[in-house]
Design an enzyme around this catalytic site. Sequence first.
Site, short mmCIF file in Angstrom:
data_model
loop_
_atom_site.label_atom_id
_atom_site.label_comp_id
_atom_site.label_asym_id
_atom_site.label_seq_id
_atom_site.Cartn_x
_atom_site.Cartn_y
_atom_site.Cartn_z
N ASP A 48 -5.08 3.03 -2.24
CA ASP A 48 -4.71 4.29 -1.59
C ASP A 48 -5.33 4.40 -0.20
O ASP A 48 -6.53 4.19 -0.01
CB ASP A 48 -5.19 5.45 -2.46
CG ASP A 48 -4.57 6.78 -2.08
OD1 ASP A 48 -4.73 7.20 -0.92
OD2 ASP A 48 -3.92 7.39 -2.95
N SER A 63 -0.81 8.34 1.33
CA SER A 63 -0.59 8.66 -0.08
C SER A 63 0.64 9.55 -0.25
O SER A 63 1.73 9.15 0.15
CB SER A 63 -1.86 9.30 -0.66
OG SER A 63 -1.84 9.29 -2.06
#
Length: 315
Positions: free
Chosen positions: A185, A55
């Site tokens: 993610d 991320s």
Amino acid sequence: MIDVAERTGLHSVLRVLALDGGGAKGFYTLGVLKEIEAMVGCPLHQKFNLVFGTSTGAIIASLIALGHSIDSILGLYRKHVPAVMSQKNAPLRSQALKRLASEVFGNATFSDVQTGVGIVTARWLTETPMIFKGSVAQAHGRVATFVPGFGVSVADAVKASCSAYPFFERTIVRTSLGEDVELIDGGYCANNPTLYAIADAVQALQCDRQDIRLVSVGVGVYPEPKPSLLIRLAKRYLVSVQLLQKTLEINTQSMDELRKILFHDVPTIRISDTYATPEMATDLLEHDLKKLDILFQRGRQSFASREQQLREYLM
């Protein structure tokens, strides 16, 4: 692209940097890294043989691997992160994230990286990790068909790693084989990517555990911010933010506990301090630049308490 296997032969130890996810809280990570870069006196891609990120950590790790200084990355964060996180819904955030990735990474590919890299994402349909790498030396199989980053651009891989659904839309990437893969993610499978980094070092690169020097940098732990009246009224949204934040924090702590149990003999420095005072309240969607600069300052302070050990690992 620097060949990881060849490069590791130039060092007596394998130095690994692993960077957690955490949205805007990546400013804390940059504070730590700013001091590390100043200490070692060179760009971090010249010091670390492997750089893994999830991320926000994926953004930072990719830029490091492409040769950027921490100062340049900090400038990009100050420009782009408030613009992305201040958007009101998932489609707008995703559009802003796409613009960020395109402007920052351009046409860069995983063949352009200057050190070993790992960008962690999660497949939506099969619920398994998909990790983008630059060197065949990091492959754990299918060596004959290895393509750096599966043929996906760095921009698309990073965008996927940052697609914290449902606050961002899922990302579809197309591989060199023409496969369309829907990703979210990487924090859902490894918000702390340390175990994946160690797996590359020990299994793929065949490095002895005692010859690894691992620096694992988180984003800090903070009180939950007090929601505005509007957000309190939108109860479902508030619960979703809290659930996502809690999911990522539990994942982070679980990964670090497993690291301590399974790889207790791998020399490791973990940097991610806890702050309990109300003024430090924040979350991954923070977009107040003054607050984000405070996180950067806290990261620099966290470095100080580990400076001597970091010097022993890295100098």
